[in-house]
Motif scaffolding. Structure first.
Motif, short mmCIF file in Angstrom:
data_model
loop_
_atom_site.label_atom_id
_atom_site.label_comp_id
_atom_site.label_asym_id
_atom_site.label_seq_id
_atom_site.Cartn_x
_atom_site.Cartn_y
_atom_site.Cartn_z
N TRP A 1 0.83 -1.20 0.00
CA TRP A 1 0.00 0.00 0.00
C TRP A 1 0.87 1.25 0.00
O TRP A 1 0.56 2.23 -0.70
N ARG A 2 1.97 1.24 0.81
CA ARG A 2 2.85 2.41 0.83
C ARG A 2 3.44 2.67 -0.55
O ARG A 2 3.47 3.81 -1.03
N GLU A 3 3.91 1.62 -1.17
CA GLU A 3 4.52 1.79 -2.49
C GLU A 3 3.51 2.34 -3.50
O GLU A 3 3.83 3.25 -4.28
N GLU A 4 2.31 1.80 -3.46
CA GLU A 4 1.29 2.25 -4.40
C GLU A 4 0.95 3.72 -4.18
O GLU A 4 0.86 4.52 -5.12
N GLY A 5 0.77 4.11 -2.91
CA GLY A 5 0.40 5.49 -2.61
C GLY A 5 1.51 6.47 -2.92
O GLY A 5 1.27 7.54 -3.50
N LEU A 6 2.74 6.15 -2.54
CA LEU A 6 3.86 7.06 -2.79
C LEU A 6 4.14 7.20 -4.28
O LEU A 6 4.48 8.29 -4.76
N THR A 7 3.99 6.11 -5.01
CA THR A 7 4.16 6.18 -6.48
C THR A 7 3.11 7.08 -7.10
O THR A 7 3.41 7.89 -8.00
N ALA A 8 1.87 6.96 -6.62
CA ALA A 8 0.80 7.81 -7.15
C ALA A 8 1.09 9.29 -6.89
O ALA A 8 0.92 10.14 -7.77
#
Length: 899
Positions: A866-873
């Motif tokens: 979830w962190r990776e997805e949010g920070l990438t967004a």
């Protein structure tokens, strides 16, 4: 048997097999083929099905396609649609209820699956050629044709708008004669629209014309008749030599039965047959026909019975009165539409409709010879009171030797009186529609009263306009009335979006009538004002459909036309001159404002260019400020205003408040939150002052609702939870009050679809999640319905945001399972939006980052993903435009520990 002969036999045999067994013989007998081909096909039919007899044969069993099984079955996918259940079947094939199955949006359609024998490759080729033309058929009384393709079994299918209603003949039975004519006029408008777009229906019959429960006509199957026509352009060369054209014998024109080329005259004839059935309940000829063959012969050989000479239908106790009303004009209208020779029929569907409307209004019809006695009789019936008062004197004088001189004298007086009456009509209509009418529109119940007044005014103007087509002033007055009605039904401030189709119809007619008059009448500021207002409404309606470029073109044309008209308004202080100049200047400023909104407005389709929007707003603001500072103008207008009209300064303050509110939205798009806060506070100060000055005015209260909602958005982004809830509650309560006053069909009844997200988020942020869920659930179905009807990117983005607000509320209440399910739905929608709509990329990325933060709380075991997805967004969003403080706070939340 050579190849050409066999091709003709096969084409005719296959087409006949597609019909019910009792229609095949007539179809073959009527086909334009050689006797050798006809004999061969009749022989094949006799051996395979028993010919015209209803004996059981292989065609009497459920349809199958070779060895591939049934033609269709429930849950089968056809393109983006899934079949649900059969709705019926007929000669051409089966009709199924279908639902959208690709996830783009939810919706229902009717799928027509054609039977084997329809030459699928040629059908689809011809349909593909027609698609561009069919796409132009945007009319409220024509069912939309969405798509076409081949089923897995190789059968052609058509996806159409699903219409729930009764066939025209059944729906007409319990209605009065004027109500029946109204249904036919709706149908005529639809057919005329198609003819203007160079399309002919070819198969008008009761089952293709449905009437909904609301009394609205819907014409079905446009384009299918031509697609099935073996003689249409692009067909197989051998088939076009002798192939049969599909038609329904009982409603076909003589040229169709003879296999001759079809034209708009074909539809006019079929309309005549339908009109005859609707008015009499019987067919115009062939009433004793027992087979389609006999019905086809009747089309060619029998003259239609004069409607008023028909015998009473069984059980119709009111027939004598109906027959009297048919005698004369309706007899003549029907017989003219049903002329065997195309050139003797009405030249256009509009000409037929004009005669029907003239009949309803008591005016002469073109189908009747214009004898002096006929015209005098029509005049007498329209003016019974005046004639009765003067009748004795006229009869006395006519009995003497001076009858001829007296008639000339009376004719001269009648002309003078008619001119005076027309001038009076113009003055009264102008005041009622354009001066006193505006006052009513702003009060509770006023829009409905104004709509009724405008429609009644049009009903009175239409016959006059038809009688005097060269009277430019009268035509201009009609164009202005149409424009006023279009604005009432289509403006983005207070109109119900569900009535956009109706508004579009009035707008198009206003512009069509007004455009030829512009060169002659633009010196009249009233005409210039209302024609330009019609252009503004056209721009708003195009924008609602996502056609931004067309909306911009219309708004800029509006500005140019006002600049043309302004020099002709005198510059003095005469009340009408001041009103004209102020009205045109305010209208131009409004168009400038709306050009800016077309460049950027978050909750409506726009170009997403906030910097450009701010430049246009900077042009509109000084125009409104200058008008507000013109004290002499304000005094003249208020001194000569209509009782109940808002003070001019209050009206201009409202428009200035709209500019400030638009600025706030543009600053929000640019993440310039302090400037957004200042702009929305300036707007709200004007809104509050207006509502305090005139607390019942609908438009001022709507402005307060809109700006309060924007204030809630600003406060939520600033982290001012108490301020956000206060502003959102004000917007919500104002909308509820307006909806209660104006009813479930008003714009405000649908307001929760864009207010619920702010109200729900503010409640959750203030620890009141349990109150938030019912609010969000009010908005969700309304927003889903809007996405289903108009799946524009802006609406889909708003739906994603509302779903995330529900996730936050469910999470706060500890309902983790439904929250996770809702989260996945929102992510799917937002990922599709991000990948398919470049203009929505940044907003979609920011919402996906919010979704990731919610996922982090819901699934701490998947924290890394979830962190990776949010920070990438967030990283991708920052590439489009630097992140604001609230976005940076979201980044820190994603970096921190899962909660």
């Amino acid at each position: 048997m050579n190849a050409s002969h066999w091709s003709a036999v096969k084409a005719l045999f296959d087409a006949a097999l597609a019909l019910p067994s009792n229609e095949r013989l007539a179809y073959v007998q009527a086909a334009a083929v050689s006797e050798a081909v006809r004999s061969e096909v009749l022989s094949l039919l006799a051996h395979s099905t028993g010919g015209e007899r209803d004996e059981a044969g292989f065609l009497a069993t459920p349809a199958t396609v070779g060895v591939d099984g049934p033609a269709a079955e429930a849950n089968q996918r056809l393109g983006a649609w899934k079949l649900v259940e059969p709705l019926g079947s007929g000669g051409m094939g089966e009709v199924w209820l279908a639902r959208r199955a690709d996830g783009a949006y939810e919706g229902e359609a009717a799928v027509k699956l054609l039977k084997r024998g329809m030459d699928s490759a040629a059908v689809l080729q011809r349909f593909a050629q027609e698609r561009q033309a069919l796409a132009r058929l945007d009319h409220p009384h024509i069912a939309r044709l969405y798509d076409a393709g081949l089923s897995p079994q190789g059968l052609p299918y058509f996806v159409m708008e699903r219409v729930k209603g009764e066939p025209l003949d059944q729906a007409a039975r319990p209605r009065s004669l004027p109500e029946r004519l109204d249904l036919v006029l709706q149908l005529a408008d639809a057919v005329a629209h198609a003819h203007r777009n160079l399309l002919v229906h070819r198969d008008l019959k009761p089952s293709n014309v449905l009437v909904t429960g609301e009394g609205q006509v819907k014409l079905l199957d446009f384009g299918i008749a031509k697609a099935l026509d073996p003689l249409a352009e692009g067909g197989d060369a051998e088939v076009t030599v002798a192939g049969p054209r599909p038609f329904t014998p009982s409603h076909a024109s003589p040229e169709q039965v003879r296999g001759e080329p079809v034209s708009t005259a074909t539809d006019i004839y079929s309309l005549g047959v339908l009109l005859y059935q609707v008015l009499t309940g019987q067919r115009p000829y062939g009433r004793e026909a027992r087979t389609p063959q006999e019905a086809a012969r009747a089309v060619l050989d029998e003259a239609p019975t004069r409607p008023s000479a028909l015998q009473a239908p069984a059980g119709d106790s009111d027939w004598l009165r109906t027959r009297e009303r048919l005698r004369g004009d309706l007899d003549n209208i029907l017989l003219k539409a049903l002329e065997k020779e195309p050139q003797r029929r009405y030249a256009t569907v509009d000409a037929l409709a004009r005669d029907l409307r003239a009949y309803l209004g008591g005016y002469p019809v073109s189908a009747h010879a214009p004898s002096r006695g006929y015209l005098l009789g029509k005049f007498v019936r329209r003016h019974r009171l005046a004639v009765s008062l003067g009748g004795a004197a006229v009869l006395a004088l006519a009995a003497g030797g001076g009858a001829t001189a007296w008639q000339a004298h009376v004719a001269g007086q009648a002309r003078d009186q008619a001119q005076r009456q027309l001038q009076a009509v113009q003055r009264i209509t102008a005041d009622l529609v354009f001066r006193y009418g505006d006052t009513a529109t702003t009060l509770p119940g006023g829009p409905q009263a104004q709509e009724a007044l405008l429609k009644e005014t049009l009903a009175q103007l239409d016959p006059l306009a038809r009688e005097m087509p060269q009277n430019g002033l009268l035509q201009g007055l009609r164009a202005q009335t149409l424009a006023r009605l279009a604005e009432l039904l289509g403006n983005q401030t207070a109109a119900n979006p569900e009535r956009a189709d109706e508004a579009q119809r009035y707008t198009a007619e206003a512009l069509s009538v007004g455009q030829p008059l512009w060169a002659e009448q633009h010196r009249d500021w009233r005409f210039a004002l209302w024609y330009s207002r019609a252009l503004r409404i056209q721009a708003q309606l195009w924008r609602a459909q996502g056609q931004i470029d067309r909306g911009l073109a219309a708004q800029k044309e509006c500005i140019q036309l006002i600049d043309q008209a302004l020099p002709f308004v005198p510059s003095g202080l005469a009340p009408l001159d001041v009103l004209g100049r102020a009205s045109l200047l305010a209208q131009r400023a409004l168009s400038v404002l709306e050009v800016g909104q077309l460049h950027s407005q978050p909750n409506l389709p726009s170009l997403n260019q906030p910097e450009e929007a701010l430049r246009w707003y900077a042009k509109a603001e000084p125009d409104f400020q200058a008008l507000l500072k013109d004290r002499a103008m304000l005094e003249v207008l208020d001194r000569n205003g209509v009782p109940g009209d808002p003070a001019t300064a209050v009206y201009l303050a409202h428009q200035l408040g709209t500019v400030y509110g638009a600025n706030a939205l543009a600053y929000l798009r640019l993440d310039r939150l302090p400037e957004a806060r200042a702009a929305i506070q300036a707007a709200l100060a004007l809104r509050r002052a207006n509502v305090q000055a005139e607390p019942r005015n609908l438009i001022w209260r709507d402005g307060l609702m809109v700006e309060s909602n924007t204030e809630a958005v600003v406060a939520l982004r600033e982290g001012d939870w108490a301020g956000a809830l206060s502003a959102a509650q004000r917007a919500w309560d104002t909308a509820a009050q307006l909806a209660a006053e104006q009813g479930p069909q008003s714009k405000w009844a649908g307001a929760p679809r864009y207010l619920a997200a702010q109200m729900g988020r503010a409640l959750v942020a203030n620890g009141r999640a349990r109150e938030a869920l019912p609010i969000l659930d009010r908005g969700l179905p309304l927003l889903k319905a809007q996405v289903e009807k108009t799946p524009l990117p802006v609406h889909r983005r708003r739906l994603g945001g509302l779903l995330l607000a529900r996730v936050a509320a469910l999470l706060a209440l500890g309902q983790r399972a439904p929250a996770l399910q809702e989260l996945q739905s929102a992510r799917t929608l937002l990922i599709e939006l991000r990948d398919s709509e470049p203009g929505e990329t940044r907003d979609a990325q920011l919402l996906l980052a919010e979704a990731a933060a919610l996922g982090l709380s819901l699934q701490p075991e998947r924290a890394a993903a979830w962190r990776e997805e949010g920070l990438t967004a967030l990283e991708q969003a920052a590439k489009v435009q630097p992140l604001a403080r609230d976005h940076e706070a979201l980044r820190e939340r994603l970096k921190g520990p899962a909660s």
